[in-house]
Design a protein around this motif. Sequence first.
Motif, PDB file in Angstrom:
ATOM      1  N   TYR A 178     -26.773 -23.483   5.086  1.00 34.85           N
ATOM      2  CA  TYR A 178     -27.761 -23.966   4.135  1.00 34.85           C
ATOM      3  C   TYR A 178     -28.402 -22.791   3.391  1.00 34.85           C
ATOM      4  CZ  TYR A 178     -31.658 -26.882   2.443  1.00 34.85           C
ATOM      5  OH  TYR A 178     -32.574 -27.569   1.670  1.00 34.85           O
ATOM      6  N   GLY A 179     -27.665 -22.277   2.414  1.00 36.94           N
ATOM      7  CA  GLY A 179     -28.133 -21.165   1.594  1.00 36.94           C
ATOM      8  C   GLY A 179     -27.275 -21.066   0.347  1.00 36.94           C
ATOM      9  N   GLY A 180     -27.750 -20.313  -0.660  1.00 39.21           N
ATOM     10  CA  GLY A 180     -26.981 -20.116  -1.867  1.00 39.21           C
ATOM     11  C   GLY A 180     -26.619 -21.422  -2.543  1.00 39.21           C
ATOM     12  N   ALA A 229     -28.318 -20.240   6.786  1.00 40.49           N
ATOM     13  CA  ALA A 229     -27.187 -19.538   6.152  1.00 40.49           C
ATOM     14  C   ALA A 229     -27.000 -18.163   6.787  1.00 40.49           C
ATOM     15  CB  ALA A 229     -27.425 -19.426   4.651  1.00 40.49           C
ATOM     16  N   LYS A 230     -26.608 -18.146   8.026  1.00 40.14           N
ATOM     17  CA  LYS A 230     -26.330 -16.915   8.755  1.00 40.14           C
ATOM     18  C   LYS A 230     -25.082 -17.114   9.609  1.00 40.14           C
ATOM     19  CE  LYS A 230     -31.222 -15.670   9.172  1.00 40.14           C
ATOM     20  NZ  LYS A 230     -32.329 -15.374  10.107  1.00 40.14           N
ATOM     21  N   LYS A 236     -20.670 -20.611  12.348  1.00 40.00           N
ATOM     22  CA  LYS A 236     -20.953 -21.986  11.924  1.00 40.00           C
ATOM     23  C   LYS A 236     -19.666 -22.781  11.733  1.00 40.00           C
ATOM     24  CE  LYS A 236     -25.312 -21.086  11.833  1.00 40.00           C
ATOM     25  NZ  LYS A 236     -25.995 -20.741  10.608  1.00 40.00           N
ATOM     26  N   ALA A 237     -18.643 -22.133  11.167  1.00 38.53           N
ATOM     27  CA  ALA A 237     -17.383 -22.824  10.942  1.00 38.53           C
ATOM     28  C   ALA A 237     -16.725 -23.231  12.257  1.00 38.53           C
ATOM     29  CB  ALA A 237     -16.426 -21.930  10.140  1.00 38.53           C
ATOM     30  N   ARG A 238     -16.945 -22.440  13.290  1.00 43.20           N
ATOM     31  CA  ARG A 238     -16.304 -22.734  14.576  1.00 43.20           C
ATOM     32  C   ARG A 238     -17.088 -23.749  15.410  1.00 43.20           C
ATOM     33  NH1 ARG A 238     -12.168 -19.361  16.091  1.00 43.20           N
ATOM     34  NH2 ARG A 238     -11.954 -17.380  14.990  1.00 43.20           N
ATOM     35  N   ASP A 283     -23.899 -18.587  -8.240  1.00 45.87           N
ATOM     36  CA  ASP A 283     -22.681 -18.201  -7.552  1.00 45.87           C
ATOM     37  C   ASP A 283     -22.955 -17.480  -6.239  1.00 45.87           C
ATOM     38  OD1 ASP A 283     -19.815 -16.313  -8.663  1.00 45.87           O
ATOM     39  OD2 ASP A 283     -20.063 -17.754  -7.094  1.00 45.87           O
ATOM     40  N   ALA A 284     -23.333 -18.185  -5.217  1.00 52.51           N
ATOM     41  CA  ALA A 284     -23.460 -17.584  -3.918  1.00 52.51           C
ATOM     42  C   ALA A 284     -22.214 -17.822  -3.123  1.00 52.51           C
ATOM     43  CB  ALA A 284     -24.655 -18.153  -3.190  1.00 52.51           C
ATOM     44  N   HIS A 285     -21.783 -19.058  -3.019  1.00 53.52           N
ATOM     45  CA  HIS A 285     -20.395 -19.346  -2.643  1.00 53.52           C
ATOM     46  C   HIS A 285     -19.955 -20.428  -3.617  1.00 53.52           C
ATOM     47  CE1 HIS A 285     -19.506 -17.005   0.891  1.00 53.52           C
ATOM     48  NE2 HIS A 285     -20.724 -17.206   1.289  1.00 53.52           N
TER      49      HIS A 285
END
Length: 400
Positions: free
Chosen positions: A10-12, A36-37, A42-44, A159-161
Amino acid sequence: MSVLLIEPFYGGSHKQLMDLLQEELQEDCVLCTLPAKKWHWKARTSALYFMQTVPTSSNYRILFASSVLNLAELAALRPDLGKLKKVLYFHENQLAYPVQKCQERDFQYGYNQILSWFMPEHKLARLEKVIGVKRNGDAYQSEGLPGQQESRAVMKTIDAHPESGLCELQPGLCTTQHEGLPSPAAAPVQAEAPERTNPCQGEDKQHLTFNLSNILSGLDYQQRPLHIAWPHRWEHDKDPETFFKVLMKLKEQDLPFHVSVLGETFSEIPDIFSEAREVLGSSVLHWGYLPSKDDYFRALCTADVVISTAKHEFFGVAMIEAVHCGCYPLCPKALVYPEIFPAEYLYSTPEQLFKRLQNFCKRPDIVRRHLYKGETAGFSWAALGSKFRSLLAAEPREDL
């Protein structure tokens, strides 16, 4: 509460996307997030976290998530959520994401994305019937997917991701829509940056404000050097090496220019940034992330040229927003850019980028008088909001 929004990062632009949907849907949704760290962590593991923390409700009809989430795992762990209509938003393609070092790719992240949008045989048959997808061996060729060309989607994002795409997993519509910019009538929005480091911000911000005052008053508009903006994340997939090497070459030839290096930073910053900061010296107008949206867009409005050197891009919201603010874009003739920008704004090699900037440094009036020849209005929320509302319209549950 019919729409469940889940965002593990939760960022960008991830945050802006969810915030916009929550704002537009108002009380018709519930938002569940993680900070957002530690993106890879987080993906795993985020599916296990959300399995425990997402409230149970009979009101959910739609699950909207970014592809950081392993949706297949969550659906397996929470059968009640597995029955919902699902919309998955891809900010990047982990199968093609550039690796920073010459080492074996961690396949887990791409594998997560495959599992999250893979459809079994009966759903592929339905997809073929509903939207005319023809099979071609193991691949699929789409014909006339709704909104594929005209609606690259829609978010008021920076454009953060910013690489993005939508995949509706139930009842089966898969599109390649992308993030976009706000309507021309509204101010664009910049995301707050997580884990930001910007030791030079105070001094540079003052410098920017001083020059902006002069520019707006018309005192030095024609006389000032070409102002180049680079509004991207300070990470390797945006290829800052190529950008700074071109600028250093301009500096070696004593060509006059200013540069604003914007965009958020994370815990690891490529070494080229500190090297470039020293070499570019007085040519630097601003260096680092601007937490104020007004300051950020003010910087873009005073820039003449905006550059992308990205090696991985689904859309590139920062470039579109800079064009919206009046910048002349220069983008690689690759990735998504030829689909969005007319040919005159594309370059094929770093040498071509250097030559374009060399000419602009000598004649900045060329870009200052230029009127952008492409279209941006179609990427606005005003143009595409209704399509997102239709996508997120509550529908009766269906058996899997």
